[in-house]
Motif scaffolding. Sequence first.
Motif, PDB file in Angstrom:
ATOM      1  N   GLN A  35      36.620  18.353  20.083  1.00  0.00           N
ATOM      2  CA  GLN A  35      37.885  17.724  20.480  1.00  0.00           C
ATOM      3  C   GLN A  35      38.543  17.027  19.296  1.00  0.00           C
ATOM      4  N   ASP A  36      37.744  16.346  18.481  1.00  0.00           N
ATOM      5  CA  ASP A  36      38.295  15.654  17.309  1.00  0.00           C
ATOM      6  C   ASP A  36      38.829  16.638  16.271  1.00  0.00           C
ATOM      7  N   SER A  38      40.091  19.652  16.957  1.00  0.00           N
ATOM      8  CA  SER A  38      41.104  20.567  17.491  1.00  0.00           C
ATOM      9  C   SER A  38      42.480  20.357  16.881  1.00  0.00           C
ATOM     10  N   GLU A  39      42.831  19.103  16.560  1.00  0.00           N
ATOM     11  CA  GLU A  39      44.161  18.854  15.990  1.00  0.00           C
ATOM     12  C   GLU A  39      44.298  19.409  14.571  1.00  0.00           C
ATOM     13  N   GLN A  41      43.273  22.350  13.824  1.00  0.00           N
ATOM     14  CA  GLN A  41      43.414  23.792  14.043  1.00  0.00           C
ATOM     15  C   GLN A  41      42.435  24.617  13.204  1.00  0.00           C
ATOM     16  N   ASN A 244      38.273  12.771  10.751  1.00  0.00           N
ATOM     17  CA  ASN A 244      39.343  12.047  10.058  1.00  0.00           C
ATOM     18  C   ASN A 244      39.229  12.189   8.551  1.00  0.00           C
ATOM     19  N   LYS A 247      40.406  15.579   7.596  1.00  0.00           N
ATOM     20  CA  LYS A 247      41.877  15.627   7.565  1.00  0.00           C
ATOM     21  C   LYS A 247      42.402  15.063   6.250  1.00  0.00           C
TER      22      LYS A 247
END
Length: 355
Positions: A35-36, A38-39, A41, A244, A247
């Motif tokens: 879930q973490d 998924s953003e 992609q 995070n 990212k």
Amino acid sequence: MKLDLQHNLKKYKRPFLIAGPCSVESEEQMMQVAQDLSELQPALIRGGIWKPRTRPNSFEGIGAIGLPWLVNAGKEVGVPVTTEVANAIHVEAALKAGVDVLWIGARTAVNPFAVQEIADAVQGTDITVMIKNPINPDLMLWIGAFERFQKAGINDLIAIHRGFSVYKHPRYRNVPNWEIPIGLTEEMPEIPLICDPSHISGRRDGLFPIAQKAMDLNFAGLMIETHNNPDKAWSDAQQQITPNQLKELLDQLVLRKADIHVEGLDFIGIQRKKIEEIDNQLFNLLKERMEIVRDIGEYKKEKNITILQSEHWKKMIEQRLAQAEQLELSIDFLRSVLDAIHQESIRHQTKVMNP
């Protein structure tokens, strides 16, 4: 489900991203990581089920019980999943559970018998297979692994560069030896190349420079171990990062163009022509050097002198390496060039002495 990733990489955001924990530890952990992630992609979510560890008292993976946790986490966020397999039993369990992509680890890729067993186990399927480089720097062994799967009818193949085993390196867990993945691309240009900075670095603070270099070398993507609580990870805690942090790493990456052609003056083309002219001079000088080497070989043969003159070689090496800074060349590069020239010189003199 046939993914055909080899031919569809362009549809994915660059870099082609594979992320997830070193090991699947629990259903809750796997779902949270997915879930973490998924953003971001990712193209694939990874999770180790069986872990080939160096020591038998280490955590060797949760086992087949974790397969549905991995598969369900991927389904929850709509991302295919991948896990490592080391034998036919693993393959059967992973395929039955619905794993989308299999990968062959470095410790398995080094063993042709194990690779063949896995290739035989997936024959007749349309599964995507990723193959990490063997733990030792052997390009032909890596190529041979791909050829075994191609012979089994598996053509959706991806290469993962994870570095090569070394004893107590000050910087890397596994030295990258970039010339080997570059050699793979030269020999098998149809195989997409992914970099695994996690295993090359072995430390989370070393991931970014390796990832950036991979992008600069036009790798297709990255495989980075990602955990919701890295410090508490059951395996390889020191090299995992949070979603995070992943990212932040991706945001820092500079993605350069593969196409060098620009409008107007072809600057790179002009500079390459200059390099070609210099290379011609270098190779002609090397030819002249070897002619002198052969003359010396004739003299040594006549006077019954050995080819290798250790004191002279040592003195010459020290002299040339002392010039490295002045020449703006690395000591490692100079040493490798000198070693190559010396070996070629020995070859020429051997031919003279023992025609």
